[in-house]
Design an enzyme around this catalytic site. Sequence first.
Site, PDB file in Angstrom:
ATOM      1  CB  CYS A 139      -0.897  -0.017   1.232  1.00  0.00           C
ATOM      2  SG  CYS A 139      -2.204   1.182   1.143  1.00  0.00           S
ATOM      3  CB  THR A 388     -27.511   1.629  10.959  1.00  0.00           C
ATOM      4  OG1 THR A 388     -28.493   1.465   9.942  1.00  0.00           O
ATOM      5  CG2 THR A 388     -28.209   1.966  12.259  1.00  0.00           C
ATOM      6  CD  GLU A 465     -26.994   2.677   0.830  1.00  0.00           C
ATOM      7  OE1 GLU A 465     -27.975   2.569   1.570  1.00  0.00           O
ATOM      8  OE2 GLU A 465     -27.061   2.560  -0.394  1.00  0.00           O
TER       9      GLU A 465
END
Lengths: 494, 920
Positions: A139, A388, A465
């Site tokens: 990375c 959520t 999402e």
Amino acid sequence: MIVADSECRAELKDYLRFAPGGVGDSGPGEEQRESRARRGPRGPSAFIPVEEVLREGAESLEQHLGLEALMSSGRVDNLAVVMGLHPDYFTSFWRLHYLLLHTDGPLASSWRHYIAIMVSLSGPDTWRGGFVAAARHQCSYLVGSHMAEFLQTGGDPEWLLGLHRAPEKLRKLSEINKLLAHRPWLITKEHIQALLKTGEHTWSLAELIQALVLLTHCHSLSSFVFGCGILPEGDADGSPAPQAPTPPSEQSSPPSRDPLNNSGGFESARDVEALMERMQQLQESLLRDEGTSQEEMESRFELEKSESLLVTPSADILEPSPHPDMLCFVEDPTFGYEDFTRRGAQAPPTFRAQDYTWEDHGYSLIQRLYPEGGQLLDEKFQAAYSLTYNTIAMHSGVDTSVLRRAIWNYIHCVFGIRYDDYDYGEVNQLLERNLKVYIKTVACYPEKTTRRMYNLFWRHFRHSEKVHVNLLLLEARMQAALLYALRAITRYMT
Amino acid sequence: MGKKRTTSGEGRERQRLPARRFRTTSPAALRADSVDGGSLLAPLLGLTDRAFSDCPDLADGAMEKMSRVTTALGGSVLTGRTMHCHLDAPANAISVCRDAAQVVVAGRSIFKIYAIEEEQFVEKLNLRVGRKPSLNLSCADVVWHQMDENLLATAATNGVVVTWNLGRPSRNKQDQLFTEHKRTVNKVCFHPTEAHVLLSGSQDGFMKCFDLRRKDSVSTFSGEATEAGPREWAMAGCVPILPVLSCRILRLHHSFAHGPMQDAESTANDARESWGCPLYPLGLCSGPQAGQSESVRDVQFSIRDYFTFASTFENGNVQLWDIRRPDRCERMFTAHNGPVFCCDWHPEDRGWLATGGRDKMVKVWDMTTHRAKEMHCVQTIASVARVKWRPECRHHLATCSMMVDHNIYVWDVRRPFVPAAMFEEHRDVTTGIAWRHPHDPSFLLSGSKDSSLCQHLFRDASQPVERANPEGLCYGLFGDLAFAAKESLVAAESGRKPYTGDRRHPIFFKRKLDPAEPFAGLASSALSVFETEPGGGGMRWFVDTAERYALAGRPLAELCDHNAKVARELGRNQVAQTWTMLRIIYCSPGLVPTANLNHSVGKGGSCGLPLMNSFNLKDMAPGLGSETRLDRSKGDARSDTVLLDSSATLITNEDNEETEGSDVPADYLLGDVEGEEDELYLLDPEHAHPEDPECVLPQEAFPLRHEIVDTPPGPEHLQDKADSPHVSGSEADVASLAPVDSSFSLLSVSHALYDSRLPPDFFGVLVRDMLHFYAEQGDVQMAVSVLIVLGERVRKDIDEQTQEHWYTSYIDLLQRFRLWNVSNEVVKLSTSRAVSCLNQASTTLHVNCSHCKRPMSSRGWVCDRCHRCASMCAVCHHVVKGLFVWCQGCSHGGHLQHIMKWLEGSSHCPAGCGHLCEYS
């Protein structure tokens, strides 16, 4: 004191200028956006159109992360911009990140950054400054920033020439780094013993814990970086961005597959409906037929485990050849994730989640050895698990806990952790195959994530999402690795 | 989800007023409830076979029944010994049969009953039967009914509650299976007196009450019910008095309200009759979502109150429920920070509840009062996994921990710091503890992850109290000394004369009263405080010295002189003299302003401090001898030798003043100048008897000339001496023979002597010894100050570690006296790496916003919450980003320079608030 405020604002404006349509949702705007998104990675992510990030994240940027992230880095990096889509989570993430890398602790500052470099290089994650990362997770995104910090905190530039130049003590960490990155279930108390046994290059328990938390943090962070296609920091003037992470697959992804723009939207909209229906049924425990025998439940987990074998990303995806610059930090570069259950092979015993839970055991142990870290980790896991907005795609007011739990448990399943009280049949009902492929890839071979995979799953869902899925991935992966490591320490201590 | 992890467990209690309207603790109110629907409730709950709606003293009846049970158990006498047996697998929980002769052990892969015999455990029954082990048998908890010897219940990790009937003739004793929980069941609990009532608490946030005569739960309690309940009732259009009725009504309304769901609803099988469902809105219900309910970690029926049970939650809450009212809890309060793993009702004291949590604390609550009151708090060293009151010992409880710590402790809650007893048998964490008999306090059984089952005898327990050192000693900031010891010890001592201690700190003996403790004789201790005499023997000199010493920033000579002056003004003449000597040694004489010299010497003898010889002439002599030879060979033999010797002795003398006064150097000097004895002089150090050179030179030969005392020491006079290469004998004589209180004698000599261009290196050893001397004397201040002032000149002579040690000691002392500035200066000036990094750590300064009073987490000048610039300069009205100074009286402030400037001209606050600010 950092006087980066104006700079950051300018940067933001820069992004905003780039998005003339702003909030508009009209067709031509979208096309423009899309073409721009494909023309060249610009903005924080290669997968997510920059307007999307800004539209959804702009306010939260200003309010939350603008200030917090600036505090240490002096600018809002791409990672923060994307993660800032979920400000509630980002706050706790940032606290831990800051604690691990910048606050007083058992390890010297430069060491921490060096460990982060080792990780990022040894794990599946990074590309920055124009070089493709190719160490454990490869990375380079993370490597670049940590290298700078490493030197800033007084690290010895010699060490950057490779792991062999680093002190013996750090080198000893590379074995456990390798395991944590790819096959955490192989960590045993002997590994811990080897690090802690008295001798010249001994780790203290406190140091080791911080190192382990840091290692897992960086591993999972690299999952996030790849999963969301976070781009390396470009210059503000849009100078040629470094090589995109996913060039080969990008061409192969047909434009019509782009989300929100899909002509087959009707079909996928139906998918969403169907998914919601199943969730609702599960919630009412209708699908949980009483007839299910215990044996059946047992086999479902095994099934899920072995099925995860099949969702390995196709082999034809070009394997990025490790960049030599990074290879110097990697020992045994061929070591990679191997499926927990391989056919024919003697599988290691399943990790029973109830026997070693984060809430009871993991926390208690960390709390003892690294109290600040334990608290923040706990908050972060909580934040991620309970995050959520009660929305699914275009619907709102939905209880998504079943879905979130399915994703979380599926990730743990991939790492061989089993919940006795979970019916793994639910995973099959709720997670479509594309999603499973994506999850498995990001969790186990993040460097192989492609834009195509990102686009293929949940076609009707919003980008935020999808980022949410990535957050779950990040945390579940981190918790899994941490649990294995902590269990080994517990066994060592008893 | 309610309150998550509130940081303090101070028992913030959320009382629901409406709930209290229906329920008070008096039996009268109970009757009022039961009149409404008791006849319906009783059979449904199966609480009793009696028709208790008519029973006027229901609670009393229950109590009576219970006491009968307990006394029935009390008859037998237990015998046994400390013993353990190996299990095949780690245990998760244990439970004892009411006859105290059998124990059941349950774990992931073990479920066995052992008989407890005199000498050993004997496996009696393996309940884990069947070819393929089912997850239903992977037990998280097990409980044995206290009324029925044949009845057991287990909680499985997959969420199933199983009951076992040992009376079954078949090999498989499994009786009933309840699969209503969706997640792991953490705890099961039988009602203490009712045969058929079982309670379970699960990870999914629900508690369910089962009547064993039915095949599903009778009622469901949601950890979240307090949040969701009221709204749901409002929707249903009625506030039901009793759950049985309300459930029916609610179900009807529910179906009507959500037409599309009707099908789904009707297909629900009978299991859906659980009362919790309507309380817990499904995802598709419109309206705000009920938060996810918190996992239940423990449920316990109250032993004294028939209808009450307590439940503990992962978020730190404890709830009290009435078994008849599943809609909402009676009371709820935050007990711990983090999950509450366990709770236990006191067997005798009504309303006492002990809770243990991940925050490593055990708390005892009194539930009888209006608000739950924390009565005791025991701090353990690891998360508390189980807690059990010890029978027959009102204040004792046993705990075991979740992680890290494998021991079982028995605490006296009134003595929360030292466990009363400790059992150390297990090698891995203890997962289950149980007292063998409800009326026998000496037998404890435990199961552990190390796959063993133990019986501990109280008399074999180790008692940490015995190992504890019951004496404590502590110095106060101002030299007070507090001393606590066992009272018996002090009492024995008190006959004697009080200890007088250090003579520099005159003290008196003062007894303070012993805080009333329940451990009379065992743990009572006496605290004595020795106070320093007011004004006497304080550390004033230390503070003054630290504040006034100059350590850097000026030429060495000036620093030395300044410090010498400081020391003298504080009456520390020896120190002053040392400084002067240092100046002489290290400063080139040509640069020294001679005017200072005349007042730079004070005799050590007059300061009255106890003095020691840190080194004596013996040690020095050989060194001097060789030096002398060296010099001699260079050619300027005579005078140099003389000078050398005398200066050396001078230094010796400095630390040695008390012994002989100034005569000795004078002797040397004069003897030498007067010739002849030269050889003697040179031989003397070299040869055999350097012990006491003084006796070689008879003192009588040089009568003291007291008249010199009055001679004003003019600068010219000294200058002359300095200029002349040879000191004339008479002059030296005059100077050195000056009596003790002469102010300049020695110095003038040595100054003159210094002309001889001796390299300062030569004194390195002496200075080093001098520093060591001071450090050992306890005056580390001197050592460090000299070290800093001399810098490179001496540093190499002293090893790094010693330096570091001095520095840290001095800094520590300074910080104890709150001399932050000085200590920081010392840190800055130190050359040792370890020391100079001390002020690099913890440099963060946290500030609160001046508007909203919240901490400003990111930057010091903009508040994230109120989005205002918090620190505005009152003078220029710009944001202050650097040094911000503010008045502590009115809290206005601004840029340091601006405020300084402002307050030069005005004494009022620049903000115009009228406060008289003061800048200091």
